[in-house]
Design a protein around this motif. Sequence first.
Motif, PDB file in Angstrom:
ATOM      1  N   PHE A 234      80.797  50.357   0.925  1.00  0.00           N
ATOM      2  CA  PHE A 234      80.152  51.978   0.495  1.00  0.00           C
ATOM      3  C   PHE A 234      81.407  52.794   0.139  1.00  0.00           C
ATOM      4  O   PHE A 234      81.206  53.504  -0.779  1.00  0.00           O
ATOM      5  CB  PHE A 234      79.365  52.267   1.908  1.00  0.00           C
ATOM      6  CG  PHE A 234      79.122  53.916   1.785  1.00  0.00           C
ATOM      7  CD1 PHE A 234      78.023  54.387   1.008  1.00  0.00           C
ATOM      8  CD2 PHE A 234      80.278  54.557   2.463  1.00  0.00           C
ATOM      9  CE1 PHE A 234      77.936  55.688   0.902  1.00  0.00           C
ATOM     10  CE2 PHE A 234      79.789  56.181   2.165  1.00  0.00           C
ATOM     11  CZ  PHE A 234      79.045  56.773   1.511  1.00  0.00           C
TER      12      PHE A 234
ATOM     13  N   ARG B  42      72.361  56.240   4.932  1.00  0.00           N
ATOM     14  CA  ARG B  42      71.136  56.150   3.929  1.00  0.00           C
ATOM     15  C   ARG B  42      71.510  54.551   2.892  1.00  0.00           C
ATOM     16  O   ARG B  42      70.678  54.135   2.288  1.00  0.00           O
ATOM     17  CB  ARG B  42      70.950  57.176   2.901  1.00  0.00           C
ATOM     18  CG  ARG B  42      70.141  58.268   3.542  1.00  0.00           C
ATOM     19  CD  ARG B  42      69.782  59.248   2.422  1.00  0.00           C
ATOM     20  NE  ARG B  42      70.762  59.739   1.654  1.00  0.00           N
ATOM     21  CZ  ARG B  42      71.551  60.889   2.018  1.00  0.00           C
ATOM     22  NH1 ARG B  42      71.375  61.315   3.304  1.00  0.00           N
ATOM     23  NH2 ARG B  42      72.553  60.975   1.269  1.00  0.00           N
ATOM     24  N   SER B  43      72.762  54.787   2.761  1.00  0.00           N
ATOM     25  CA  SER B  43      73.408  53.463   1.696  1.00  0.00           C
ATOM     26  C   SER B  43      73.302  52.022   2.176  1.00  0.00           C
ATOM     27  O   SER B  43      73.493  51.147   1.182  1.00  0.00           O
ATOM     28  CB  SER B  43      74.676  53.809   1.139  1.00  0.00           C
ATOM     29  OG  SER B  43      74.357  55.341   0.219  1.00  0.00           O
TER      30      SER B  43
ATOM     31  N   ARG C 163      82.883  52.128  -2.943  1.00  0.00           N
ATOM     32  CA  ARG C 163      82.070  52.456  -4.154  1.00  0.00           C
ATOM     33  C   ARG C 163      82.056  53.969  -4.226  1.00  0.00           C
ATOM     34  O   ARG C 163      82.267  54.196  -5.617  1.00  0.00           O
ATOM     35  CB  ARG C 163      80.583  52.161  -3.776  1.00  0.00           C
ATOM     36  CG  ARG C 163      79.510  52.148  -4.993  1.00  0.00           C
ATOM     37  CD  ARG C 163      78.471  51.516  -4.721  1.00  0.00           C
ATOM     38  NE  ARG C 163      77.641  51.866  -3.374  1.00  0.00           N
ATOM     39  CZ  ARG C 163      77.671  51.104  -2.423  1.00  0.00           C
ATOM     40  NH1 ARG C 163      78.089  49.732  -2.254  1.00  0.00           N
ATOM     41  NH2 ARG C 163      76.982  51.611  -1.186  1.00  0.00           N
ATOM     42  N   ARG C 164      82.205  54.783  -3.371  1.00  0.00           N
ATOM     43  CA  ARG C 164      82.278  56.380  -3.492  1.00  0.00           C
ATOM     44  C   ARG C 164      83.750  56.743  -4.122  1.00  0.00           C
ATOM     45  O   ARG C 164      83.737  57.583  -4.692  1.00  0.00           O
ATOM     46  CB  ARG C 164      82.158  56.934  -1.938  1.00  0.00           C
ATOM     47  CG  ARG C 164      80.616  56.997  -1.688  1.00  0.00           C
ATOM     48  CD  ARG C 164      79.740  57.573  -2.539  1.00  0.00           C
ATOM     49  NE  ARG C 164      78.463  57.652  -2.307  1.00  0.00           N
ATOM     50  CZ  ARG C 164      77.323  56.674  -2.784  1.00  0.00           C
ATOM     51  NH1 ARG C 164      77.627  56.059  -3.650  1.00  0.00           N
ATOM     52  NH2 ARG C 164      76.104  56.991  -2.466  1.00  0.00           N
TER      53      ARG C 164
ATOM     54  N   ASP D 287      75.142  59.893   3.792  1.00  0.00           N
ATOM     55  CA  ASP D 287      75.099  58.924   2.797  1.00  0.00           C
ATOM     56  C   ASP D 287      75.221  57.710   2.950  1.00  0.00           C
ATOM     57  O   ASP D 287      74.735  56.729   2.883  1.00  0.00           O
ATOM     58  CB  ASP D 287      76.207  59.715   1.577  1.00  0.00           C
ATOM     59  CG  ASP D 287      75.997  58.895   0.382  1.00  0.00           C
ATOM     60  OD1 ASP D 287      74.961  58.402   0.283  1.00  0.00           O
ATOM     61  OD2 ASP D 287      76.943  59.172  -0.374  1.00  0.00           O
ATOM     62  N   LEU D 288      76.048  57.315   3.877  1.00  0.00           N
ATOM     63  CA  LEU D 288      76.648  56.037   4.447  1.00  0.00           C
ATOM     64  C   LEU D 288      75.376  55.285   4.957  1.00  0.00           C
ATOM     65  O   LEU D 288      75.063  54.374   4.579  1.00  0.00           O
ATOM     66  CB  LEU D 288      77.814  56.079   5.345  1.00  0.00           C
ATOM     67  CG  LEU D 288      77.942  54.905   6.132  1.00  0.00           C
ATOM     68  CD1 LEU D 288      78.290  53.560   5.327  1.00  0.00           C
ATOM     69  CD2 LEU D 288      79.213  55.012   7.324  1.00  0.00           C
TER      70      LEU D 288
END
Length: 148
Positions: A122, A101-102, A125-126, A98-99
């Motif tokens: 990131f 991709r983000s 935010r998560r 996820d990191l």
Amino acid sequence: MHRTGNRFSVNAMSAISTKGRMHFTVFTESFDAKVMCRFLDRLVGHFAHKVHLVVDRHSAHRSKRVRAWLTDHKDEVELHFLPSYAPELNPDELVNADLKRSLPHTHRARNQAELAAETRRFFHRRQRQPHIVRGYFGGRQVRYVTDE
């Protein structure tokens, strides 16, 4: 897209729970026992109860220094090891994906400090999105039951 040609990186480590909590650290040095102990020190400060961490078999997790730290904090933290090679059982691998991709694709970090700042953004935010953190445990292979 213009690039500097320089290579740089940052490392990150996180602890996530089925309740949607996330704790993390971003660092530039290599991941070793010293970094692991520093993370464990920070982590136990956030809980009033014993923390059970499911970890892979990275050498830092199994080092003498970490084992000594765990002996001194046996009422605060316990490590549980995944099988030798089982990334599909580790929901934190989904955090890493996820990191990656983000991270912004339109603006590439020009230096290590910018990359570290983007990585921290990131994770912050998560932390405010527990529904996404809980989703890391939703894979077909990943099944954990806790009463955090």
